[in-house]
Write a protein that holds these residues in place. Structure first.
Motif, PDB file in Angstrom:
ATOM      1  N   GLU A   1       0.831  -1.205   0.000  1.00  0.00           N
ATOM      2  CA  GLU A   1       0.000   0.000   0.000  1.00  0.00           C
ATOM      3  C   GLU A   1       0.863   1.251   0.000  1.00  0.00           C
ATOM      4  O   GLU A   1       0.633   2.195  -0.774  1.00  0.00           O
ATOM      5  CB  GLU A   1      -0.929  -0.007   1.214  1.00  0.00           C
TER       6      GLU A   1
ATOM      7  N   ARG B   1     -15.050  -6.667  -9.020  1.00  0.00           N
ATOM      8  CA  ARG B   1     -13.979  -5.679  -8.894  1.00  0.00           C
ATOM      9  C   ARG B   1     -14.199  -4.564  -9.908  1.00  0.00           C
ATOM     10  O   ARG B   1     -14.541  -4.809 -11.066  1.00  0.00           O
ATOM     11  CB  ARG B   1     -12.611  -6.323  -9.156  1.00  0.00           C
TER      12      ARG B   1
ATOM     13  N   CYS C   1       1.934  -6.392  -8.126  1.00  0.00           N
ATOM     14  CA  CYS C   1       1.555  -5.947  -6.783  1.00  0.00           C
ATOM     15  C   CYS C   1       1.504  -4.430  -6.645  1.00  0.00           C
ATOM     16  O   CYS C   1       0.832  -3.915  -5.744  1.00  0.00           O
ATOM     17  CB  CYS C   1       2.532  -6.488  -5.746  1.00  0.00           C
TER      18      CYS C   1
ATOM     19  N   SER D   1      -6.331  -5.634 -11.493  1.00  0.00           N
ATOM     20  CA  SER D   1      -6.349  -5.872 -10.049  1.00  0.00           C
ATOM     21  C   SER D   1      -4.985  -6.359  -9.560  1.00  0.00           C
ATOM     22  O   SER D   1      -4.331  -7.175 -10.216  1.00  0.00           O
ATOM     23  CB  SER D   1      -7.420  -6.910  -9.701  1.00  0.00           C
TER      24      SER D   1
ATOM     25  N   GLU E   1      -4.030  -8.454  -2.535  1.00  0.00           N
ATOM     26  CA  GLU E   1      -5.480  -8.420  -2.352  1.00  0.00           C
ATOM     27  C   GLU E   1      -6.192  -9.294  -3.381  1.00  0.00           C
ATOM     28  O   GLU E   1      -7.203  -9.941  -3.077  1.00  0.00           O
ATOM     29  CB  GLU E   1      -6.002  -6.980  -2.458  1.00  0.00           C
ATOM     30  N   HIS E   2      -5.652  -9.313  -4.585  1.00  0.00           N
ATOM     31  CA  HIS E   2      -6.258 -10.071  -5.686  1.00  0.00           C
ATOM     32  C   HIS E   2      -5.160 -10.896  -6.374  1.00  0.00           C
ATOM     33  O   HIS E   2      -4.621 -10.479  -7.392  1.00  0.00           O
ATOM     34  CB  HIS E   2      -6.930  -9.124  -6.684  1.00  0.00           C
TER      35      HIS E   2
END
Length: 340
Positions: free
Chosen positions: A54, A87, A114, A142, A146-147
């Motif tokens: 993140e 999504r 990522c 995505s 997370e995905h």
């Protein structure tokens, strides 16, 4: 820096195998200036390869803003969205000035599956659109963790199918991508081939990851990350992309575990100072061994991700122009002959 072709050894080995002991490639002067600026700007900051994804995503967007300021101007940049498997997938269609809209290029950004976004690779997308005069649609697929795989791949498949329904029947389609994006582009061409569907008319595959991390000579030569991408960073990306599984246990995530016959014409770009250098050389050799059309360009003295740095380098512009010439050549052929 000039663009030159480099043929891998006929046995499929890597470029270091036949090199003299003195073979120690170094950054070109303009590449070194970019590396010096990046080093200076990152002083006192943690490596974005080691912080949370993140935080790394935010850091990369900030890092790239200055480099994007001088990217070519577009006639328009239209934002779109599509919902895929719950999504929301964002897209941006960049229309260059004096565009030739008979061909659509779908661009898939790098970032180890990522990190990365439309914003981080905007200089590349606009440079490609300007050089080819074709619209380039950047896809915000995505991201893991997370995905994890195969979410990004599914995003590409569904988006491409939807776009084809919207565009005129005679539209030509090109899939392009760098690093993780090149991996996804090649996988989609192989999926379409195996499903008996129409494949993309051409592929632009730029310093991609086509096999899991392994002890090739280029991985070992540049493992420490002194030129940016390190072996440890790729191991981390792969681990999270595959949901903690080993690469060899998920062969469907890597193109070179499958057959490479009857694929579209492809331009394979390889950065000389890159842990992924050998991946491109081996892909080029394998496609040729299967009788396919693959052209290899080695970007001498360039590091992974160099296409972003057109503000201070001529090499990215030269590379984009070469991609444009490649597309002009292969798209002059009738569609049914491209995948023969």
């Amino acid at each position: 820096m000039t663009l030159t072709d480099l043929q891998p050894p006929s046995d499929g080995g890597d470029v270091f195998d036949n090199a003299s002991p003195a073979y120690r490639p170094q950054p070109t002067p303009e590449m070194q200036r970019v590396l010096d600026i990046l080093t200076e700007r990152k002083k006192g900051q943690p490596s974005r390869y080691e912080i949370s994804f993140e935080d790394a995503r935010r850091a990369l967007i900030e890092e790239r803003k200055w480099w994007i300021e001088t990217a070519p101007r577009m006639a328009s940049a239209e934002e779109q969205q599509m919902v895929i498997e719950g999504r929301s997938v964002r897209m941006r269609r960049n229309l260059p000035i004096d565009a030739r809209e008979d061909t659509e290029i779908i661009y898939l950004h790098g970032g180890g599956w990522c990190v990365g976004a439309i914003e981080t690779h905007d200089a590349i997308v606009r440079g490609l659109a300007d050089a080819t005069r074709h619209p380039v649609l950047a896809l915000d697929y995505s991201l893991a963790p997370e995905h994890p795989f195969p979410a990004a791949f599914h995003d590409l498949t569904r988006v491409l199918a939807a776009l084809r329904r919207e565009r005129p029947p005679g539209t030509r389609w090109v899939l392009a991508g760098d690093s993780a994006g090149a991996n996804l582009a090649l996988l989609e061409a192989m999926r379409a081939r195996d499903a008996g569907e129409r494949m993309p008319d051409a592929l632009l595959l730029l310093y991609g990851a086509y096999l899991p991390v392994r002890p090739t000579r280029s991985y070992e030569a540049y493992a420490d990350g002194r030129f940016g991408m390190s072996k440890a960073a790729m191991v981390r990306y792969e681990h999270h992309y595959l949901g903690g599984r080993l690469g060899e246990s998920v062969p469907q995530a890597f193109p070179m575990f499958a057959g490479l016959r009857k694929l579209p014409p492809m331009l394979i770009g390889a950065c000389e100072l890159d842990v992924l250098f050998d991946d491109s050389l081996r892909l080029h050799q394998a496609v040729q061994d299967y009788g396919g059309h693959a052209e290899l360009e080695v970007y001498r003295g360039a590091v992974h991700g160099f296409l972003t740095y057109g503000r201070m380098m001529e090499a990215p512009r030269q590379a984009f122009e070469s991609m444009g010439r490649f597309l002009d050549r292969v798209l002059a052929v009738e569609p049914q002959a491209l995948s023969a």
